[in-house]
Design an enzyme around this catalytic site. Sequence first.
Site, PDB file in Angstrom:
ATOM      1  N   SER A 137      -4.215  26.313  17.365  1.00 29.29           N
ATOM      2  CA  SER A 137      -5.195  25.529  18.110  1.00 29.29           C
ATOM      3  C   SER A 137      -5.947  26.415  19.110  1.00 29.29           C
ATOM      4  CB  SER A 137      -4.493  24.346  18.786  1.00 29.29           C
ATOM      5  OG  SER A 137      -5.428  23.389  19.233  1.00 29.29           O
ATOM      6  N   ASP A 148      -6.545  16.545  10.300  1.00 30.06           N
ATOM      7  CA  ASP A 148      -6.533  16.986  11.699  1.00 30.06           C
ATOM      8  C   ASP A 148      -7.696  16.323  12.429  1.00 30.06           C
ATOM      9  OD1 ASP A 148      -6.648  18.321  14.133  1.00 30.06           O
ATOM     10  OD2 ASP A 148      -6.133  20.264  13.275  1.00 30.06           O
ATOM     11  N   HIS A 163      -2.597  17.668  13.176  1.00 24.89           N
ATOM     12  CA  HIS A 163      -2.976  18.896  13.890  1.00 24.89           C
ATOM     13  C   HIS A 163      -1.874  19.950  13.940  1.00 24.89           C
ATOM     14  CE1 HIS A 163      -5.146  21.507  16.519  1.00 24.89           C
ATOM     15  NE2 HIS A 163      -4.321  21.326  17.529  1.00 24.89           N
TER      16      HIS A 163
END
Length: 271
Positions: A107, A214, A244
């Site tokens: 991320s 996601d 995610h």
Amino acid sequence: MAGSREWEFAGVRGAVTARIWAADRPRYVAVLAHGYGEHLGRYGHVADALVRHGATVCGPDHMGHGRSAGERVLIEDVEEVVADLHTVVESARTDLPGLPVILIGHSMGGLIAARYAQLHNEELAGLVLSGPVLGRWDALSALLALDEIPEVPIDPSTLSRDPAVGKAYVEDPLVWHGPFKRATLEALDACIRRIAEHGTVGALPVLWVHGEDDRLVPLEGSRAGIEALRGADLTERIYPGARHEVFNETNQDEVIGEVLAFADRVLARPA
């Protein structure tokens, strides 16, 4: 589960807490860069698999995150976070000279890892990007367009199909559960643009893993960034239905196995 120890160093903006999981006879070093609002302690199961695979694993809690100093989740320049990560990598390279280094970022950590690879390409043998904040992130643009950032925390149901993951996230006192800060959003936006302008990582092998479902960092936005960053050696794995945090998904063993297979391929390359 592999044991770990913490250590502390003077980061760019204060004390940074780092963690290391040491293998008995390491074949390589795996460096972890965690995502926004979380901390490295959430990656114990990933580190355990890497240690069993022959890696000594290390990484920091980024400034303003986890056990590191600083105002919570405040990042004014991602380059400073990259500099702190570089301190961790250099420490590992000093302690374990000659071992290849594979950098794994999730991320926001994928953004940090991608920028690190652009700046310190020669230090890495491979790069793994999990649900990376790259390319086009529409949620970021929408938040920056507002006069006032709303106090809306990350929805834990977007992390994984496993409800236990969201529950643990909500109950974790080291996770930030408050709103985004404008300065941090501006810093992320600036780094996304900087990475796009800098371009390819050349011959560095890259593994990109992403959940098809996601909703925090949508697949197609990241794809634009991957295409700008990629060099000649990109492996792409998109997991149907996954959200995610693919390392915490219901098929996490498959995802981690893909990382281990990528490491084996990287380690088999001629020096």
